[in-house]
Design a protein around this motif. Structure first.
Motif, mmCIF file in Angstrom:
data_model
loop_
_atom_site.group_PDB
_atom_site.id
_atom_site.type_symbol
_atom_site.label_atom_id
_atom_site.label_comp_id
_atom_site.label_asym_id
_atom_site.label_seq_id
_atom_site.Cartn_x
_atom_site.Cartn_y
_atom_site.Cartn_z
ATOM 1 N N VAL A 74 0.837 -1.208 0.000
ATOM 2 C CA VAL A 74 0.000 0.000 0.000
ATOM 3 C C VAL A 74 0.868 1.253 0.000
ATOM 4 N N ILE A 75 1.898 1.262 0.838
ATOM 5 C CA ILE A 75 2.797 2.422 0.901
ATOM 6 C C ILE A 75 3.486 2.636 -0.442
ATOM 7 N N ASP A 76 3.997 1.561 -1.028
ATOM 8 C CA ASP A 76 4.685 1.672 -2.322
ATOM 9 C C ASP A 76 3.768 2.231 -3.408
ATOM 10 N N ALA A 77 2.501 1.808 -3.386
ATOM 11 C CA ALA A 77 1.557 2.215 -4.434
ATOM 12 C C ALA A 77 1.018 3.630 -4.246
ATOM 13 N N THR A 78 1.044 4.127 -3.017
ATOM 14 C CA THR A 78 0.386 5.415 -2.746
ATOM 15 C C THR A 78 1.332 6.541 -2.343
ATOM 16 N N ALA A 79 2.593 6.234 -2.124
ATOM 17 C CA ALA A 79 3.528 7.238 -1.595
ATOM 18 C C ALA A 79 3.632 8.476 -2.480
ATOM 19 N N HIS A 80 3.479 8.302 -3.793
ATOM 20 C CA HIS A 80 3.630 9.431 -4.725
ATOM 21 C C HIS A 80 2.337 10.238 -4.891
ATOM 22 N N LEU A 81 1.253 9.766 -4.279
ATOM 23 C CA LEU A 81 -0.043 10.435 -4.446
ATOM 24 C C LEU A 81 -0.323 11.381 -3.286
ATOM 25 N N PRO A 82 -0.948 12.526 -3.556
ATOM 26 C CA PRO A 82 -1.323 13.428 -2.461
ATOM 27 C C PRO A 82 -2.524 12.850 -1.708
ATOM 28 N N PRO A 83 -2.735 13.285 -0.455
ATOM 29 C CA PRO A 83 -3.918 12.817 0.282
ATOM 30 C C PRO A 83 -5.186 13.108 -0.517
ATOM 31 N N GLY A 84 -6.099 12.163 -0.531
ATOM 32 C CA GLY A 84 -7.346 12.370 -1.253
ATOM 33 C C GLY A 84 -7.928 11.087 -1.793
ATOM 34 N N LEU A 85 -8.956 11.248 -2.611
ATOM 35 C CA LEU A 85 -9.716 10.099 -3.089
ATOM 36 C C LEU A 85 -8.895 9.123 -3.922
ATOM 37 N N GLU A 86 -8.010 9.636 -4.767
ATOM 38 C CA GLU A 86 -7.239 8.732 -5.623
ATOM 39 C C GLU A 86 -6.324 7.840 -4.794
ATOM 40 N N ARG A 87 -5.782 8.406 -3.732
ATOM 41 C CA ARG A 87 -4.926 7.593 -2.860
ATOM 42 C C ARG A 87 -5.767 6.546 -2.129
ATOM 43 N N VAL A 88 -6.973 6.914 -1.693
ATOM 44 C CA VAL A 88 -7.870 5.956 -1.052
ATOM 45 C C VAL A 88 -8.232 4.838 -2.029
ATOM 46 N N ARG A 89 -8.544 5.224 -3.265
ATOM 47 C CA ARG A 89 -8.931 4.216 -4.259
ATOM 48 C C ARG A 89 -7.770 3.271 -4.578
ATOM 49 N N THR A 90 -6.573 3.824 -4.723
ATOM 50 C CA THR A 90 -5.405 3.005 -5.016
ATOM 51 C C THR A 90 -5.118 2.035 -3.876
ATOM 52 N N ALA A 91 -5.185 2.533 -2.648
ATOM 53 C CA ALA A 91 -4.945 1.677 -1.485
ATOM 54 C C ALA A 91 -5.983 0.562 -1.395
ATOM 55 N N THR A 92 -7.237 0.888 -1.723
ATOM 56 C CA THR A 92 -8.309 -0.106 -1.695
ATOM 57 C C THR A 92 -8.041 -1.219 -2.704
ATOM 58 N N LYS A 93 -7.631 -0.830 -3.906
ATOM 59 C CA LYS A 93 -7.326 -1.818 -4.954
ATOM 60 C C LYS A 93 -6.170 -2.716 -4.525
ATOM 61 N N VAL A 94 -5.129 -2.126 -3.965
ATOM 62 C CA VAL A 94 -3.976 -2.906 -3.521
ATOM 63 C C VAL A 94 -4.400 -3.905 -2.438
ATOM 64 N N TYR A 95 -5.223 -3.459 -1.505
ATOM 65 C CA TYR A 95 -5.713 -4.324 -0.431
ATOM 66 C C TYR A 95 -6.466 -5.526 -1.011
ATOM 67 N N LEU A 96 -7.382 -5.252 -1.927
ATOM 68 C CA LEU A 96 -8.194 -6.329 -2.493
ATOM 69 C C LEU A 96 -7.372 -7.260 -3.377
ATOM 70 N N ASP A 97 -6.464 -6.703 -4.158
ATOM 71 C CA ASP A 97 -5.594 -7.540 -4.996
ATOM 72 C C ASP A 97 -4.711 -8.440 -4.124
ATOM 73 N N HIS A 98 -4.195 -7.883 -3.056
ATOM 74 C CA HIS A 98 -3.353 -8.663 -2.146
ATOM 75 C C HIS A 98 -4.160 -9.787 -1.506
ATOM 76 N N SER A 99 -5.405 -9.506 -1.157
ATOM 77 C CA SER A 99 -6.271 -10.538 -0.569
ATOM 78 C C SER A 99 -6.473 -11.695 -1.541
ATOM 79 N N LEU A 100 -6.611 -11.385 -2.830
ATOM 80 C CA LEU A 100 -6.768 -12.433 -3.836
ATOM 81 C C LEU A 100 -5.472 -13.225 -4.019
ATOM 82 N N GLN A 101 -4.345 -12.524 -3.977
ATOM 83 C CA GLN A 101 -3.049 -13.197 -4.136
ATOM 84 C C GLN A 101 -2.783 -14.152 -2.975
ATOM 85 N N ARG A 102 -3.318 -13.838 -1.814
ATOM 86 C CA ARG A 102 -3.115 -14.665 -0.618
ATOM 87 C C ARG A 102 -4.412 -15.374 -0.242
#
Length: 197
Positions: A74-102
């Motif tokens: 999540v940190i790697d995927a969102t570190a370059h993004l400013p606080p806001g909706l896009e960072r929330v959306r990116t973090a959400t996608k990473v969380y769900l993708d990781h859940s599928l991978q595991r």
């Protein structure tokens, strides 16, 4: 402990964790044992018992490993993004993708948490940390009650992960529904509709 021995222990733990993740994709939780993990990892059972005592303690360590892995992704995927909706959306996608991978390991952990309070407590602490991070994003967006909203949003992500679990693939309509919650509420805040009472 000498540095070389510490490094060998760290390497061995990584190998054990990866072995557990692989086994979880192929073996039901009820058939999982310390001996089975040791055999697949090609290490003596006594070595695993020295490091983890029993299978429950191994699962506690593996759970922490994948939670740390998720946080890092999540940190790697969102570190370059400013606080806001896009960072929330990116973090959400990473969380769900990781859940599928595991996915296999998640099935194990869901069952184990019902039987082992230590595992449930580890997840509770991590969820609290995740909610605090999400709440800073919602605070930046001007949401009233950002921590309460973050807890509810995190619960919706976890429910989405459960819905995707049986299919083993991303469900676009589920992910869009979560995104709509965040987007709609942010719009309400900006429009001055959502206010503290």
């Amino acid at each position: 402990m000498p540095t070389k021995q510490k490094q060998m222990t760290a390497v061995t733990k990584q190998k054990i964790f990866k072995t557990v993740i692989q086994i979880a994709d192929a073996v039901p939780y009820n058939d999982a044992t310390l001996a089975r993990v040791a055999k697949a990892a090609k290490v003596p059972v006594s070595q695993l018992q020295t490091q983890f005592v029993d299978f429950t303690h191994l699962l506690i360590a593996v759970q922490q490993f994948i939670l740390d892995e998720l946080r890092d992704h999540v940190i790697d995927a969102t570190a370059h993004l400013p606080p806001g909706l896009e960072r929330v959306r990116t973090a959400t996608k990473v969380y769900l993708d990781h859940s599928l991978q595991r996915r296999g390991l998640r099935v194990w952990l869901l069952q184990a948490r019902r039987e082992q309070p230590q595992l449930a407590e580890g997840l509770r602490r991590q969820n609290h940390s995740f909610a605090l991070v999400i709440s800073t994003e919602f605070h930046a967006l001007g949401w009233p009650y950002p921590l309460a909203a973050a807890r509810l949003y995190l619960a919706s992500i976890q429910e989405a992960a459960r819905l995707e679990q049986p299919k083993g693939e991303a469900l676009a309509y589920v992910r869009e529904a979560i995104w709509d919650i965040a987007r709609f509420y942010t719009h309400q805040v900006k429009a001055g509709v959502a206010k503290k009472s």
